[in-house]
Design an enzyme around this catalytic site. Structure first.
Site, PDB file in Angstrom:
ATOM      1  N   SER A  78       0.842  -1.195   0.000  1.00  0.00           N
ATOM      2  CA  SER A  78       0.000   0.000   0.000  1.00  0.00           C
ATOM      3  C   SER A  78       0.886   1.256   0.000  1.00  0.00           C
ATOM      4  O   SER A  78       1.653   1.467  -0.935  1.00  0.00           O
ATOM      5  CB  SER A  78      -0.958  -0.051   1.194  1.00  0.00           C
ATOM      6  OG  SER A  78      -2.049   0.814   1.017  1.00  0.00           O
ATOM      7  N   HIS A 118      -7.745  -6.010   1.764  1.00  0.00           N
ATOM      8  CA  HIS A 118      -6.583  -5.134   1.661  1.00  0.00           C
ATOM      9  C   HIS A 118      -5.424  -5.616   2.532  1.00  0.00           C
ATOM     10  O   HIS A 118      -4.258  -5.480   2.149  1.00  0.00           O
ATOM     11  CB  HIS A 118      -6.976  -3.709   2.050  1.00  0.00           C
ATOM     12  CG  HIS A 118      -5.895  -2.704   1.789  1.00  0.00           C
ATOM     13  ND1 HIS A 118      -5.402  -2.445   0.527  1.00  0.00           N
ATOM     14  CD2 HIS A 118      -5.186  -1.900   2.628  1.00  0.00           C
ATOM     15  CE1 HIS A 118      -4.454  -1.524   0.585  1.00  0.00           C
ATOM     16  NE2 HIS A 118      -4.296  -1.188   1.857  1.00  0.00           N
TER      17      HIS A 118
END
Length: 250
Positions: free
Chosen positions: A91, A228
């Site tokens: 990320s 995620h």
């Protein structure tokens, strides 16, 4: 400062390659530092610690992408000059490791052997720009709702005002770095190293193929079950470590 930034729990001075791991927004270095005991002896793992957490809890959080980049480069540059190295980032960490990699290449003629990225669209892609959430525009309750939807932050932290008072500053600071990150590809790809991507199957759809625009090296994409923060699940983490091992020691 270098000792504060670099968290190498299992030093291997004779290892043939170093793996520097960049944290996700709000994340720390300990998660990655433990990888050093799970990878082959010929790979040394170092997690990067951002200010405002873990051993740097008392350090003011960094709100400037430029300052953060300079601090990371100052910490890792001497080591990158000593031995081959690779980067891993998830990320925010993926964006940061690309940013550091292209600066090392352009300014010092140093480049990772491989770059492992995870959980984010290519930095120049329209998808990344369209999906950005400007957290500076969110109040604390709206920001907590954003964190709940994203996952990865334990419920006991989200429900506790005292814990959130501790965790909100570094989380907000890191997401401000995400907000600031802009990259437009102009001309040739800035890197030549292979880029290996893993991503969660149930995360929002990321433009992973666009990472190929950023290197003349080979691009590999693997999808793993989860959202995620799929990498926090033990089975997925072990598959990631197996992948890293296979790339260096096949």
């Amino acid at each position: 400062m270098v000792d504060k930034v670099l968290n190498c729990r299992f030093p291997r001075p004779t290892a043939s390659c170093q793996l520097f791991c960049f944290p996700w927004a709000g994340g720390g270095s300990n998660f990655y530092a433990n990888w050093g005991n799970m990878l082959p002896e010929s790979l040394e793992v170092t997690g990067l610690t951002f200010p405002g957490r873990e051993g740097r809890f008392k350090d003011p959080c960094c709100h400037s992408l430029e300052v953060m980049q300079k601090e990371i480069i100052a910490a890792i540059l001497p080591k990158c000059r000593e031995r081959p190295f690779a980067f891993w980032g998830h990320s925010l960490g993926a964006l940061m490791c690309f940013d550091v990699a292209k600066t090392l290449k352009s300014e010092y003629n140093l480049e990772p052997e491989r770059m492992f990225v995870s959980g984010v669209s290519a930095p120049h892609s329209a998808e990344r720009k369209e999906s950005k959430v400007y957290v500076k525009d969110l109040n604390d309750e709206e920001f907590k709702d954003f964190l709940k939807k994203l996952g990865g932050t334990p419920d006991e932290i989200l429900r506790s005002e005292e814990l959130m008072a501790l965790f909100l500053p570094p989380l907000r600071a890191d997401y401000e770095l995400v907000d600031q990150y802009e990259y437009d590809l102009e001309g040739e790809a800035p890197l030549t190293c292979p880029i290996d991507i893993t991503d969660g199957q149930y995360d929002i759809k990321h433009n992973l193929k666009a990472w190929q625009d950023l290197t003349t090296g080979k691009l590999t994409i693997k999808m793993l079950p989860g959202g995620h923060f799929y990498l926090k699940e033990k089975d997925n983490m072990m598959r990631i470590l197996e992948n890293i091992s296979s790339y260096f020691f096949e």
